[in-house]
Design an enzyme around this catalytic site. Structure first.
Site, PDB file in Angstrom:
ATOM      1  N   ASP A 362       0.391   4.818   1.737  1.00  0.00           N
ATOM      2  CA  ASP A 362      -0.793   3.688   1.807  1.00  0.00           C
ATOM      3  C   ASP A 362      -1.480   3.922   2.570  1.00  0.00           C
ATOM      4  O   ASP A 362      -1.582   4.899   3.507  1.00  0.00           O
ATOM      5  CB  ASP A 362      -0.064   2.472   2.438  1.00  0.00           C
ATOM      6  CG  ASP A 362      -1.006   1.397   2.618  1.00  0.00           C
ATOM      7  OD1 ASP A 362      -0.732   0.802   1.633  1.00  0.00           O
ATOM      8  OD2 ASP A 362      -1.198   0.648   2.752  1.00  0.00           O
ATOM      9  N   ILE A 363      -3.271   4.184   2.168  1.00  0.00           N
ATOM     10  CA  ILE A 363      -4.601   3.951   3.058  1.00  0.00           C
ATOM     11  C   ILE A 363      -4.435   2.895   3.566  1.00  0.00           C
ATOM     12  O   ILE A 363      -4.706   2.233   3.998  1.00  0.00           O
ATOM     13  CB  ILE A 363      -5.542   3.702   2.484  1.00  0.00           C
ATOM     14  CG1 ILE A 363      -5.602   5.139   1.128  1.00  0.00           C
ATOM     15  CG2 ILE A 363      -6.751   3.737   2.688  1.00  0.00           C
ATOM     16  CD1 ILE A 363      -6.756   4.969  -0.053  1.00  0.00           C
ATOM     17  N   GLU A 405      -4.285   0.491  -3.220  1.00  0.00           N
ATOM     18  CA  GLU A 405      -4.785   1.359  -2.326  1.00  0.00           C
ATOM     19  C   GLU A 405      -3.228   2.427  -1.563  1.00  0.00           C
ATOM     20  O   GLU A 405      -3.706   3.299  -0.928  1.00  0.00           O
ATOM     21  CB  GLU A 405      -4.881   1.128  -0.610  1.00  0.00           C
ATOM     22  CG  GLU A 405      -3.969  -0.175  -0.209  1.00  0.00           C
ATOM     23  CD  GLU A 405      -4.479  -0.449  -0.108  1.00  0.00           C
ATOM     24  OE1 GLU A 405      -4.219  -1.909   0.755  1.00  0.00           O
ATOM     25  OE2 GLU A 405      -4.213  -1.497  -1.418  1.00  0.00           O
TER      26      GLU A 405
END
Length: 487
Positions: A362-363, A405
């Site tokens: 996950d960003i 994301e």
């Protein structure tokens, strides 16, 4: 000098009527009353244009037209078919045999003269050199021999086309079709090494070179070097070591690499054209001198023309399949295909007592990127993170956009420790990146959850995903920019 027109018709009334009308317009007219005599007059007189009836004794107009158009010495002579046959299939067959126009006999004389004038004007430059052609006296035996030769040639070409079409029906992968096409070429053309060069897809700058047998690298490089100019001319691509991939087919019965010379002595390269677009290049080389030309080239062109359509169709099918499993923004696999991959990998490992690792990424603070710099910048970050992920994994691994994301990576034959080490290396690579649409000082980080089956016990792939997601959750809530192992 008056232009010469041959009238071939078994009706004396039609012949006299046309002869009078054409002579009145200043044309020189010669006549024939059957198909055989028409052929004799063609080679004896070399007319500028032929008016050809379909239903004639000895040889019909279709056969005469096919013979004329099949001979390179007479193929440029325009042919107008005049007939009482007005069914669509008659016109179709007439034009397919090579006729330049098809006029039903209840014509207005004006339409005939317009067609004659138009065709003579179009072929004026081609026919200007016909006086250099040697006129012949052609016997019936000679005509029959030419007909037989033409039929043999057409049958041979049709057989090749049927073989290639069978390949298209029995093979559904591009590589398999290319292998079989090169195999067909080995059966009908004398060459040692064949190479097909294709652009991978519309979004790739890479070219794939398919070679029909294992040969030494020097030989392949020599062929690629010879193809460079053709690639620029036909594909608009410059070939270098960074943008080509070489796939080699080992075919039974072909020479081994030690039997192939370092430099090809004979070489031919032709474009693969489908729907007026060049889709690739096919190149053949031989260890013998002057191997390509004449009748062999005619055969090669038949194979290439038919193969171009087959190759284009399979490339389109594979492109559609690729698009169906690819995320449009990041060019990673999409979520649906990820679910298919992990299901297959989980079942395979369960059955064969193997292992694989799963990473969910996950960003961090991605919403802030969109809110601060805009969604265009956010999309750019997703693309650049995706590119880094794909660059960081092996060819056997899988990268997918899990959603928003989030990304997922699948590593076959990888244990938990190995997956953790790779994950931490990826985490550091992202943290060290600068992004094209963000200020240089803006750092992007990622959090990663890592699991490995069967080290992490799970009854289904969904349970494994859930355990990995929980590890990601701990990484996010433990300060971000971290890697956490599933438990």
């Amino acid at each position: 000098m008056a232009q010469k027109i041959l009238i071939a018709d078994d009706s004396p009334t039609i012949v006299e009527m046309l002869k009078f009308a054409l002579s009145s317009e200043g044309y020189e007219v010669v006549t024939a009353c059957d198909g055989v005599e028409a052929i004799e007059m063609v080679y004896k007189e070399y007319p500028d244009l032929i008016l050809l009836d379909i239903l004639m004794p000895k040889m019909n107009g279709y056969q005469v037209c096919r013979l004329i158009k099949g001979d390179k010495n007479t193929t440029s002579i325009p042919v107008i078919m005049l007939t009482g046959q007005d069914q669509p299939k008659d016109k179709f067959w007439g034009l397919e045999t090579g006729a330049d126009d098809f006029i039903v006999k209840d014509f207005e004389s004006m339409s005939l003269f317009e067609s004659i004038e138009k065709l003579l004007k179009e072929t004026e430059n081609v026919q200007s050199n016909k006086s250099l052609s040697k006129k012949e006296t052609v016997s019936l035996d000679s005509i029959l021999s030419r007909v037989n030769d033409l039929l043999d040639k057409r049958l041979f070409q049709t057989t090749i086309m049927n073989v290639i079409n069978r390949i298209a029906q029995t093979e559904d992968k591009c590589e398999d079709i290319l292998r079989e096409i090169l195999n067909v070429l080995t059966r009908v053309v004398n060459y040692h090494v064949g190479m097909i060069l294709l652009k991978e897809n519309e979004e790739s700058s890479h070219l794939t070179v398919y070679v029909n047998q294992a040969v030494n690298e020097t030989y392949v490089n020599a062929m690629v070097e010879k193809t460079k100019n053709d690639a620029i001319t036909h594909l608009g691509y410059s070939i270098d070591k960074t943008n080509i991939r070489i796939t080699t087919f080992n075919q039974a019965g072909n020479s081994s690499s030690k039997d192939v010379p370092y430099k090809p002595k004979s070489y031919i390269s032709l474009p693969l054209v489908a729907h007026k677009a060049v889709i690739g290049i096919i190149s053949l080389s031989s260890s013998d001198d002057n191997m390509f030309g004449g009748e062999m080239n005619d055969t090669l062109i038949v194979v290439i023309n038919e193969s171009s359509i087959v190759i284009n169709n399979v490339m389109l099918r594979e492109e559609i399949k690729r698009l169906a499993i690819t995320d449009g923004l990041t060019k990673c696999y999409n979520h649906r295909h990820f679910q298919e991959i992990i299901a297959n990998e989980f079942n395979r490992c369960k059955r064969y007592k193997s292992l694989f690792a799963l990473l969910i990424i996950d960003i961090d603070h991605f919403k802030n990127v969109n809110d601060t710099y805009g969604h265009m910048a956010g999309d750019s970050v997703l693309r650049e993170v995706s590119a880094c992920l794909k660059k960081s994994i092996r060819d056997v691994d899988f990268a997918a956009r899990y959603g928003g994301e989030e990304f997922a990576l699948i590593f076959p034959a990888t244990n938990l420790i190995g997956a953790f080490q790779t994950a931490d290396r990826i985490r550091q690579s992202i943290a060290d990146m600068t992004f094209s649409e963000l200020p240089p000082e803006k750092q992007i980080t990622i959090s990663i959850g890592v699991s490995s089956y069967p080290e992490i016990l799970a009854q289904t792939q969904y349970e494994l995903i859930d355990r990995t997601d929980q590890a990601l959750y701990r990484a996010k809530h433990g300060g971000r920019n971290k890697v956490e192992l599933a438990v």
